[in-house]
Design a protein around this motif. Structure first.
Motif, PDB file in Angstrom:
ATOM      1  N   LYS A  53      18.741  84.698  20.183  1.00 29.60           N
ATOM      2  CA  LYS A  53      18.204  85.920  20.438  1.00 29.60           C
ATOM      3  C   LYS A  53      18.095  87.194  18.917  1.00 29.60           C
ATOM      4  O   LYS A  53      18.196  87.025  17.782  1.00 29.60           O
ATOM      5  CB  LYS A  53      19.212  87.121  21.019  1.00 29.60           C
ATOM      6  N   TYR A  54      16.655  87.471  18.652  1.00 28.65           N
ATOM      7  CA  TYR A  54      15.798  87.759  17.295  1.00 28.65           C
ATOM      8  C   TYR A  54      15.288  88.990  18.587  1.00 28.65           C
ATOM      9  O   TYR A  54      14.537  89.880  19.521  1.00 28.65           O
ATOM     10  CB  TYR A  54      14.927  86.635  17.115  1.00 28.65           C
ATOM     11  N   ALA A  55      14.640  89.934  16.785  1.00 32.12           N
ATOM     12  CA  ALA A  55      14.154  91.132  17.177  1.00 32.12           C
ATOM     13  C   ALA A  55      13.039  91.101  16.358  1.00 32.12           C
ATOM     14  O   ALA A  55      12.809  90.898  15.414  1.00 32.12           O
ATOM     15  CB  ALA A  55      14.878  92.152  16.659  1.00 32.12           C
ATOM     16  N   THR A  56      11.635  91.632  16.740  1.00 32.85           N
ATOM     17  CA  THR A  56      10.513  91.816  15.850  1.00 32.85           C
ATOM     18  C   THR A  56      10.797  93.454  15.123  1.00 32.85           C
ATOM     19  O   THR A  56      11.088  94.541  16.525  1.00 32.85           O
ATOM     20  CB  THR A  56       9.361  92.047  16.636  1.00 32.85           C
ATOM     21  N   LEU A  57      10.615  93.241  13.717  1.00 32.40           N
ATOM     22  CA  LEU A  57      10.868  94.188  12.466  1.00 32.40           C
ATOM     23  C   LEU A  57       9.508  94.712  12.548  1.00 32.40           C
ATOM     24  O   LEU A  57       8.599  94.330  12.185  1.00 32.40           O
ATOM     25  CB  LEU A  57      11.330  93.968  11.924  1.00 32.40           C
ATOM     26  N   PHE A  86      20.401  95.725  17.010  1.00 30.92           N
ATOM     27  CA  PHE A  86      19.870  94.906  18.710  1.00 30.92           C
ATOM     28  C   PHE A  86      21.626  93.707  18.863  1.00 30.92           C
ATOM     29  O   PHE A  86      21.812  93.898  20.231  1.00 30.92           O
ATOM     30  CB  PHE A  86      18.462  93.968  18.157  1.00 30.92           C
ATOM     31  N   TYR A 137      10.768  89.344  12.000  1.00 35.57           N
ATOM     32  CA  TYR A 137      11.755  88.866  12.804  1.00 35.57           C
ATOM     33  C   TYR A 137      13.103  89.100  12.032  1.00 35.57           C
ATOM     34  O   TYR A 137      13.197  88.206  11.287  1.00 35.57           O
ATOM     35  CB  TYR A 137      11.222  88.166  12.826  1.00 35.57           C
TER      36      TYR A 137
END
Length: 185
Positions: A52-56, A74, A176
């Motif tokens: 799982k990743y987040a876009t920054l 997150f 990311y």
């Protein structure tokens, strides 16, 4: 005289229609114009499982140290931190941008505390060397250099690691973030 006025009215009416048509076409083109920014679906795999990743925020003026919230929060908010994916040292992490790989890429690695904040200063955030094969970026997970800073030895100690991926295309940058657990030694 009435005939001249009538012709002028027809001419004005036609010009108005042409101008309105041009404005409408311009507006339509502006609304439906192609966005030149890269459209990528990113897949990050640890071993054979999705990470799982987040876009920054990619604002170059915003620094990671100046942010109030951790870029990894997150992963620690939605899950129990012990549920964050565990990877053994030596396992491969791959990053696939699909049909639109970036022109250049950089990856950084830092140790995290149990809230997802960096454990140490930015001086101990390391650059991760990677290889590229057929548009897929990959690296083997190695022990982080800061893992040995604690004088307290704990057998089978696990640690949280945070990775930032900076992907650069011709006119855009995207960042990311993802977090994993790994063995400290």
């Amino acid at each position: 005289m009435a005939l001249i006025i009538e012709r002028e009215m027809i001419l004005i009416n036609r010009c108005t229609k042409i101008i309105l048509s041009m404005l409408l076409c311009s507006l339509l083109v502006a609304l439906t114009a192609c966005d030149s920014s890269p459209k990528s679906t990113v897949t990050i795999l640890g071993g054979k499982e999705n990470i799982k990743y987040a876009t920054l925020n990619s604002d170059p003026k915003a620094s990671l140290s100046g942010q109030t919230a951790s870029p990894f929060s997150f992963a620690f908010e939605e899950e129990n931190p012990s549920d964050i994916q565990y990877l053994k040292n030596g396992e491969e992490i791959s990053i696939d941008f699909g049909s639109n790989p970036p022109d250049t890429l950089s990856i950084s690695d830092g140790l995290l505390d149990s809230n997802g904040d960096y454990l140490y200063t930015s001086k101990l955030i390391t650059d991760v060397p990677y290889v590229t094969k057929k548009g897929v970026y990959s690296f083997n997970l190695e022990t982080h250099i800061a893992s040995s800073l604690s004088s307290y030895y704990e057998q089978d100690k696990k640690e949280f690691r945070g990775f930032i991926i900076n992907a650069f295309w011709e006119k855009q940058e995207k960042k990311y973030a993802f977090a994993i657990q790994s063995s400290a030694y």
